[in-house]
Design an enzyme around this catalytic site. Structure first.
Site, mmCIF file in Angstrom:
data_model
loop_
_atom_site.group_PDB
_atom_site.id
_atom_site.type_symbol
_atom_site.label_atom_id
_atom_site.label_comp_id
_atom_site.label_asym_id
_atom_site.label_seq_id
_atom_site.Cartn_x
_atom_site.Cartn_y
_atom_site.Cartn_z
ATOM 1 N N HIS A 37 0.847 -1.193 0.000
ATOM 2 C CA HIS A 37 0.000 0.000 0.000
ATOM 3 C C HIS A 37 0.883 1.243 0.000
ATOM 4 O O HIS A 37 2.086 1.153 0.206
ATOM 5 C CB HIS A 37 -0.906 0.015 1.245
ATOM 6 C CG HIS A 37 -0.126 0.105 2.517
ATOM 7 N ND1 HIS A 37 0.384 -1.003 3.158
ATOM 8 C CD2 HIS A 37 0.272 1.173 3.263
ATOM 9 C CE1 HIS A 37 1.057 -0.627 4.236
ATOM 10 N NE2 HIS A 37 1.005 0.702 4.324
ATOM 11 N N HIS A 121 5.594 6.112 -0.853
ATOM 12 C CA HIS A 121 6.341 4.925 -1.260
ATOM 13 C C HIS A 121 5.545 3.673 -0.924
ATOM 14 O O HIS A 121 4.560 3.737 -0.189
ATOM 15 C CB HIS A 121 7.698 4.877 -0.534
ATOM 16 C CG HIS A 121 7.569 4.729 0.937
ATOM 17 N ND1 HIS A 121 7.294 5.811 1.772
ATOM 18 C CD2 HIS A 121 7.637 3.638 1.753
ATOM 19 C CE1 HIS A 121 7.212 5.389 3.016
ATOM 20 N NE2 HIS A 121 7.416 4.073 3.039
#
Length: 194
Positions: A37, A121
């Site tokens: 995620h 990220h």
């Protein structure tokens, strides 16, 4: 409850990330595809009352949908220690805008400000004892990594519980992003729908 707010990744993007899961000395545990995620805000331990306030504040966010692409691989390091290896996110002002709205909502709900610079990220692994020269080789090997663009239509409040091997993430509630006004008119002109 241990909570965080994040963008879920489509299945096809999770599978594209699997090509990065291996070949790094010291990285024995890679994040499983179902846990990949993009974090918007880590909240940490939150009691039930504060979780309710956070949910209400997040539900009030109005922001448009947008496209994202993952690009490149990098690492967070501290001195000679590798803290995490991650897939980067191509710069997208709409993502920063959504992050800022989430941060503002969380603070309005009574939680302390994050205070860290936001670096979007996807964490791939948190290796143990990876030599920096091996990390540099891994990063160079995957420097051209890039996914196809994908549409971000919502963001999600998750709980996180420690499992025997990995953390178990549970989606508690998702919050829809709006269709940009121009897209609605364009679809109507084409005689279609979104």
């Amino acid at each position: 409850m241990r909570l965080f707010v994040a963008l879920a990744l489509p299945d096809n993007i999770r599978w594209q990330l699997r090509v990065l899961s291996g070949g790094l000395v010291g990285a024995n545990r890679w994040v499983p595809p179902e846990n990949l995620h993009i974090t918007l805000r880590f909240l940490g331990e939150v009691d039930g009352r504060d979780a309710h306030y956070v949910d209400a504040a997040l539900a009030g966010i109005r922001a448009p949908r947008f496209s994202l692409r993952l690009k490149g691989v990098d690492a967070f390091t501290s001195g000679q220690r590798v803290k995490a290896v991650y897939a980067g996110v191509e710069k997208q002002p709409a993502l920063q805008h959504l992050h800022d709205k989430v941060e503002s909502a969380v603070v309005r709900a009574g939680l302390a400000p994050d205070g860290q610079k936001y670096t979007p990220h996807v964490t791939l692994t948190r290796p143990k004892d990876t030599p920096l020269n091996k990390l540099q080789h891994y990063l160079a090997e995957h420097s051209l990594f890039k996914t196809e663009p994908f549409e971000v239509t919502h963001f999600t409040l998750y709980s996180s519980e420690m499992g025997s091997e990995q953390s178990v993430y549970t989606a508690l509630r998702s919050y829809a992003l709006s269709v940009p006004a121009g897209a609605i008119e364009a679809a109507a002109e084409r005689g279609g729908t979104l």
